[in-house]
Design a protein around this motif. Sequence first.
Motif, PDB file in Angstrom:
ATOM      1  N   ASN A  81       0.835  -1.196   0.000  1.00  0.00           N
ATOM      2  CA  ASN A  81       0.000   0.000   0.000  1.00  0.00           C
ATOM      3  C   ASN A  81       0.876   1.254   0.000  1.00  0.00           C
ATOM      4  N   SER A  82       0.254   2.376  -0.333  1.00  0.00           N
ATOM      5  CA  SER A  82       0.954   3.671  -0.333  1.00  0.00           C
ATOM      6  C   SER A  82       2.292   3.554  -1.044  1.00  0.00           C
ATOM      7  N   MET A  83       2.246   3.019  -2.219  1.00  0.00           N
ATOM      8  CA  MET A  83       3.487   2.734  -2.920  1.00  0.00           C
ATOM      9  C   MET A  83       4.194   3.999  -3.372  1.00  0.00           C
ATOM     10  N   LYS A  84       5.513   3.913  -3.413  1.00  0.00           N
ATOM     11  CA  LYS A  84       6.365   5.030  -3.776  1.00  0.00           C
ATOM     12  C   LYS A  84       7.176   4.687  -5.024  1.00  0.00           C
ATOM     13  N   PRO A  85       7.605   5.695  -5.793  1.00  0.00           N
ATOM     14  CA  PRO A  85       8.393   5.424  -7.009  1.00  0.00           C
ATOM     15  C   PRO A  85       9.646   4.592  -6.736  1.00  0.00           C
ATOM     16  N   GLU A  86      10.236   4.758  -5.555  1.00  0.00           N
ATOM     17  CA  GLU A  86      11.438   3.984  -5.234  1.00  0.00           C
ATOM     18  C   GLU A  86      11.122   2.509  -4.996  1.00  0.00           C
ATOM     19  N   GLY A  87       9.868   2.156  -5.024  1.00  0.00           N
ATOM     20  CA  GLY A  87       9.476   0.751  -4.941  1.00  0.00           C
ATOM     21  C   GLY A  87       9.525   0.037  -6.281  1.00  0.00           C
ATOM     22  N   THR A  88       9.883   0.749  -7.331  1.00  0.00           N
ATOM     23  CA  THR A  88      10.024   0.128  -8.646  1.00  0.00           C
ATOM     24  C   THR A  88      11.181  -0.852  -8.635  1.00  0.00           C
ATOM     25  N   ALA A  89      10.874  -2.119  -8.918  1.00  0.00           N
ATOM     26  CA  ALA A  89      11.895  -3.168  -8.845  1.00  0.00           C
ATOM     27  C   ALA A  89      11.277  -4.485  -9.300  1.00  0.00           C
ATOM     28  N   VAL A  90      12.134  -5.462  -9.463  1.00  0.00           N
ATOM     29  CA  VAL A  90      11.668  -6.837  -9.618  1.00  0.00           C
ATOM     30  C   VAL A  90      11.569  -7.425  -8.210  1.00  0.00           C
ATOM     31  N   TYR A  91      10.411  -7.973  -7.902  1.00  0.00           N
ATOM     32  CA  TYR A  91      10.163  -8.542  -6.585  1.00  0.00           C
ATOM     33  C   TYR A  91      10.254 -10.058  -6.654  1.00  0.00           C
ATOM     34  N   TYR A  92      10.984 -10.614  -5.685  1.00  0.00           N
ATOM     35  CA  TYR A  92      11.219 -12.050  -5.623  1.00  0.00           C
ATOM     36  C   TYR A  92      10.723 -12.611  -4.290  1.00  0.00           C
ATOM     37  N   CYS A  93      10.180 -13.828  -4.334  1.00  0.00           N
ATOM     38  CA  CYS A  93       9.938 -14.542  -3.086  1.00  0.00           C
ATOM     39  C   CYS A  93      10.961 -15.668  -2.991  1.00  0.00           C
ATOM     40  N   ALA A  94      11.216 -16.080  -1.763  1.00  0.00           N
ATOM     41  CA  ALA A  94      12.232 -17.092  -1.522  1.00  0.00           C
ATOM     42  C   ALA A  94      11.860 -17.903  -0.289  1.00  0.00           C
ATOM     43  N   THR A  95      12.447 -19.091  -0.198  1.00  0.00           N
ATOM     44  CA  THR A  95      12.219 -19.921   0.965  1.00  0.00           C
ATOM     45  C   THR A  95      13.496 -20.664   1.346  1.00  0.00           C
ATOM     46  N   TRP A  99      14.300 -19.750  -4.971  1.00  0.00           N
ATOM     47  CA  TRP A  99      13.829 -18.440  -5.413  1.00  0.00           C
ATOM     48  C   TRP A  99      12.858 -18.581  -6.575  1.00  0.00           C
ATOM     49  N   GLY A 100      11.939 -17.634  -6.645  1.00  0.00           N
ATOM     50  CA  GLY A 100      11.093 -17.538  -7.817  1.00  0.00           C
ATOM     51  C   GLY A 100      11.796 -16.749  -8.910  1.00  0.00           C
ATOM     52  N   GLN A 101      11.094 -16.582 -10.024  1.00  0.00           N
ATOM     53  CA  GLN A 101      11.688 -15.902 -11.179  1.00  0.00           C
ATOM     54  C   GLN A 101      11.533 -14.385 -11.090  1.00  0.00           C
ATOM     55  N   GLY A 102      10.692 -13.917 -10.182  1.00  0.00           N
ATOM     56  CA  GLY A 102      10.489 -12.484  -9.995  1.00  0.00           C
ATOM     57  C   GLY A 102       9.319 -11.939 -10.788  1.00  0.00           C
ATOM     58  N   THR A 103       8.781 -10.839 -10.298  1.00  0.00           N
ATOM     59  CA  THR A 103       7.702 -10.138 -10.999  1.00  0.00           C
ATOM     60  C   THR A 103       7.995  -8.638 -10.941  1.00  0.00           C
ATOM     61  N   GLN A 104       7.825  -7.971 -12.071  1.00  0.00           N
ATOM     62  CA  GLN A 104       8.174  -6.552 -12.175  1.00  0.00           C
ATOM     63  C   GLN A 104       7.071  -5.682 -11.590  1.00  0.00           C
ATOM     64  N   VAL A 105       7.475  -4.756 -10.746  1.00  0.00           N
ATOM     65  CA  VAL A 105       6.570  -3.744 -10.199  1.00  0.00           C
ATOM     66  C   VAL A 105       7.115  -2.374 -10.583  1.00  0.00           C
ATOM     67  N   THR A 106       6.270  -1.575 -11.202  1.00  0.00           N
ATOM     68  CA  THR A 106       6.664  -0.225 -11.602  1.00  0.00           C
ATOM     69  C   THR A 106       5.710   0.769 -10.963  1.00  0.00           C
ATOM     70  N   VAL A 107       6.271   1.695 -10.212  1.00  0.00           N
ATOM     71  CA  VAL A 107       5.472   2.727  -9.544  1.00  0.00           C
ATOM     72  C   VAL A 107       5.739   4.046 -10.261  1.00  0.00           C
ATOM     73  N   SER A 108       4.756   4.490 -11.007  1.00  0.00           N
ATOM     74  CA  SER A 108       4.943   5.686 -11.823  1.00  0.00           C
ATOM     75  C   SER A 108       3.597   6.286 -12.186  1.00  0.00           C
TER      76      SER A 108
END
Length: 126
Positions: free
Chosen positions: A83-97, A116-125
């Motif tokens: 929530n309340s996402m910021k532009p600096e949150g732009t990144a590829v997000y990975y989950c891991a175990t 690790w997963g392959q990642g998912t792109q998040v762009t805050v803009s």
Amino acid sequence: QVRLAESGGGLVQPGGSLRLSCAVSGRAIRSSNMGWFRQAPGKEREFVASRRSNGATYYADSVKGRFTVSRDDGENTLYLQMNSMKPEGTAVYYCATTVGSPISSLLRLSSTYEYWGQGTQVTVSS
């Protein structure tokens, strides 16, 4: 074979919300220590949040109060509500175990996790 698959990334405006999912196969997440990390272009992978098998959660200071990690044991899926996402949150997000049971501080290190997963792109803009 343990596999993780992230989904839910996309484009979101500053101040908006997004929920990421991490579907896990080959291991029950209710008995797993899990983490979310992100990597922005030109930067190192950084810790976002983690959730221990006992339900304890930990967050990076930069996301505390805005992000929430949860899981659905029936779906064997880990979530990251952002929530309340910021532009600096732009990144590829990975989950891991990790199959281990490290102390909490080590859950902030990417080297702690074996899968690790392959990642998912998040762009805050806007």
